[in-house]
Design an enzyme around this catalytic site. Structure first.
Site, PDB file in Angstrom:
ATOM      1  N   SER A  11       1.664  -9.601  -0.769  1.00 35.03           N
ATOM      2  CA  SER A  11       1.297  -8.183  -0.712  1.00 35.03           C
ATOM      3  C   SER A  11       1.494  -7.562   0.662  1.00 35.03           C
ATOM      4  O   SER A  11       1.684  -6.359   0.784  1.00 35.03           O
ATOM      5  CB  SER A  11      -0.146  -7.999  -1.159  1.00 35.03           C
ATOM      6  N   LYS A  13       0.823  -1.220   0.000  1.00 35.78           N
ATOM      7  CA  LYS A  13       0.000   0.000   0.000  1.00 35.78           C
ATOM      8  C   LYS A  13       0.856   1.270   0.000  1.00 35.78           C
ATOM      9  O   LYS A  13       0.453   2.294  -0.542  1.00 35.78           O
ATOM     10  CB  LYS A  13      -0.940  -0.003   1.206  1.00 35.78           C
ATOM     11  N   GLU A  50      -9.966   5.492   3.102  1.00 36.25           N
ATOM     12  CA  GLU A  50     -10.709   4.350   3.627  1.00 36.25           C
ATOM     13  C   GLU A  50      -9.710   3.244   3.926  1.00 36.25           C
ATOM     14  O   GLU A  50      -8.589   3.256   3.399  1.00 36.25           O
ATOM     15  CB  GLU A  50     -11.712   3.848   2.584  1.00 36.25           C
TER      16      GLU A  50
END
Lengths: 402, 259
Positions: free
Chosen positions: A382, A93, A115
């Site tokens: 991830s 991210k 969010e």
């Protein structure tokens, strides 16, 4: 009989998917963002600053690690993990957040909202906001604040205000609704850092561009080590940002199979699933035309997954198009398979991977034995799984105090 | 098809909003008819959606009440058929894009034509995406009502050019709901619109007093009151008829009513 033809706007489209379906109140801001992104994406100073942050702050390039024990155990293809879990803040991210917050700063913004589902995007956003001295507010479904309590505290520790959203299903979808509403109220000083390849144009393209560093690195690293392209790239899919990042630079290499693993929850034939690509249909929501899990009357259906990061009723428009063109294959992985994989990779390779990423690992366990030993699978890890340890313990009936 | 534009020709014109099926189809029909009888010039009927991103808590709660009564788009059309047995008041739908897209654009607007529903307000359909719907609406004689926001500015000519029915001017930033003050630069925005088109301009979002309705009629061509009426239903779901009538008369400036 008179034929009525409609004209679909082509801006920000991936085939018939994408577009800009948002309230007029936000459109001027979206126009400004589109202009700013078009300008800065090719600006040498902007690119240099982002590159410096990715290397010296986020710990890029992330490792491409040959998982020899797991490869031997499964007895087929050689498995490589792209270690996005080793990035600063513990997931992919940060790649997107650094890009967007840097852009927001260039646009003169002083406040960031976002969010978050599992909390990984929220933590990355709170981190970069702290680094750049910006105000930060995070919107998170109430159910998610409960199952990811540790990440809530991390965000607060980083100086962010966390809003627990109890409307609707209290999950990622509702967090996006709340963040969009907040942006509609206040946009002059505020940028909304959407965390996935979703929402109105330019977000799906911009987020994909910022995440495409993953596949760019994979390609260079694997070529250097083996002189080859991978035979398959496997990644988990919620909104789709880590997957599109891992796929992007291989889309035009037809020999590379691309596989996205979505959350099947209790199974795609039950109503407890979040497998949008397998069970959804075309619709318009969250600013985009794409595939969504819906009921018979065009309302967005509640979805379910053990993973708060994959628990989303939609999918980024580029993935919808990649499925339609059959370039990418999408498969569902159940909660049980993901939890088994979470434990398997921990015990085989000494890596505690996020429950989201464990969906991809679960598919690798099925795929590798069907391939030859000289073939290569790259699996995108991830994120790291520290945040999931307490929840997995509960899933296995072990009660620990976190 | 009723001429929507003509509805805004009179003095102090007023659009009343309610969510279709709140709290039941039977009561909802009664409340729409009550609004018409009390003098509402147009009634805007909200089609409930699971995720009404442009709406505040009052209308979100109304959507939930309608869903609790198992409302569907087909039931809403059946409900409009019942309304049409009792009143010819001009009707428009407020609907999120997905409800119309999923029903099928042609089928949706054909039903609108059959039931004399004159327009649709679609909060998540900016001008950029409008052309995929407008041909279907036009074929069936229905207006796609454009929204103009306080932030629209240089987008205004593109938004309002060639539109029919009326223009929904959003008074303030954020979502629907009751507000004590509405933005002061509305006059300028109305002038920007009037420079391009004669289509009536009607102001909504936050309007809930008779004084505001009068003020908006001076600045523009009418006012939309949403959450104010929905709150009356929230307060007394099964017995709001008289309160709604009194409220609409008050908004129309005919009677002064004590709270």
């Amino acid at each position: 009989m008179q034929e009525t033809k409609s004209e679909t706007n082509q801006v920000g489209r991936f085939g018939e998917y994408g577009g800009q379906y948002i309230p007029e109140t936000l459109m001027s801001e979206i126009d400004r963002l589109t202009e700013a992104y078009d300008h800065y994406k090719d600006d040498p100073d902007f690119k240099a600053e982002l590159k410096d942050l990715l290397i010296n702050y986020a710990n890029r390039p992330s490792l491409l690690y040959h998982a020899e024990r797991m490869s031997a155990d499964l007895g087929g293809a050689q498995i490589y993990f792209k270690r996005e879990d080793l990035n600063h803040t513990g997931s992919h991210k940060i790649n997107n957040v650094l890009g967007q917050v840097l852009l927001a700063k260039r646009m003169g913004k002083t406040r960031i909202i976002a969010e978050t589902g599992a909390g990984q995007h929220g933590v990355a956003t709170a981190t970069v906001a702290a680094l750049m001295g910006m105000e930060c507010e995070i919107f998170m479904g109430k159910l998610d604040t409960e199952r990811q309590a540790l990440n809530v505290y991390r965000m607060e520790l980083l100086g962010a205000k966390v809003h627990a959203i109890s409307t609707g299903t209290g999950t990622l979808k509702d967090a996006v609704n709340a963040a969009m509403q907040e942006w509609t109220r206040r946009m002059d000083d505020t940028h909304y850092v959407i965390g996935s390849t979703m929402g109105p144009h330019p977000f799906p393209t911009m987020v994909r561009d910022f995440q495409s560093v993953i596949s760019k690195e994979i390609k260079a690293q694997l070529l250097k080590e083996t002189g080859k392209l991978p035979d398959a790239v496997v990644a988990c899919v919620g909104g789709g940002s880590n997957a599109i990042g891992a796929f992007y630079h291989f889309i035009n290499d037809p020999s590379v199979k691309l596989i996205g693993c979505e959350a099947a929850g209790k199974g795609i034939h039950t109503d407890k699933t979040a497998a949008t690509l397998e069970t959804g249909r075309i619709g318009i929501f969250h600013g985009m035309k794409s595939l969504f899990c819906q009921d018979d009357d065009g309302d967005i259906a509640p979805v379910y997954s053990i993973s708060a990061g994959l628990d989303y009723p939609g999918i980024g428009p580029e993935h919808a198009a990649l499925q339609a063109s059959k370039r990418v294959q999408y498969v569902g992985i159940t909660d049980d398979e993901a939890v088994d994989a979470f434990e398997y990779i921990a015990q085989t390779e000494g890596i505690v991977a996020a429950i989201e990423s464990s969906h991809a690992v679960a598919y690798v366990r099925k795929l590798a034995p069907t391939m030859r030993k000289d073939q290569i699978i790259v699996c995108n890890l991830s994120g790291r799984g520290d945040k999931d340890v307490a929840a997995i313990a509960r899933y296995r009936g072990v009660n620990i105090h976190d | 098809m009723t001429n929507l534009q003509a509805a805004f020709a009179g003095e102090n014109t007023f659009v009343g909003f309610t969510v279709a099926g709140d709290p039941s189809v039977e009561k909802s029909v009664e409340y729409v008819v009550a609004m018409a009888q009390a003098g509402a010039d147009v009634v805007e009927l909200g089609i409930p959606f699971s995720d009404p991103v442009a709406d505040g808590p009052v209308i979100q709660a109304a959507d939930l009440r309608a869903f609790a009564a198992d409302i569907t788009t087909d039931k809403i059309f059946a409900m409009v058929a019942q309304i049409r047995e009792q009143t010819d008041v001009p009707l428009v739908f407020l609907s999120y894009a997905n409800k119309i897209f999923d029903y099928g654009y042609d089928k949706f607007y054909q039903r609108c034509e059959e039931l004399n529903v004159s327009g649709t307000v679609i909060p998540d359909l900016p001008v950029e995406e409008r052309d995929e719907i407008v041909p279907f609406a036009t074929k069936h004689g229905v207006s796609v009502i454009p929204l103009v926001a306080p932030t629209s500015d240089k987008r205004i000519p593109k938004i309002v050019a060639g539109t029919t029915g009326f223009i929904y001017l959003v008074s303030s930033l954020g979502v629907t709901g009751v507000r004590d003050e509405v933005a002061h630069d509305l006059i300028q925005t109305v002038q920007q619109i009037k420079a391009v088109t004669d289509t009536p301009v009607v102001v909504g979002f936050g309007i809930h007093t008779a004084k505001q309705v009068q003020q908006m009629n001076q600045i523009a061509d009418g006012a939309i009151v949403g959450s104010g009426i929905v709150k009356l239903i929230e307060k007394n779901p099964n017995d709001a008829t008289e309160a709604i009538k009194a409220y609409v008369r008050e908004m129309k400036g005919n009677v002064s009513v004590q709270n």
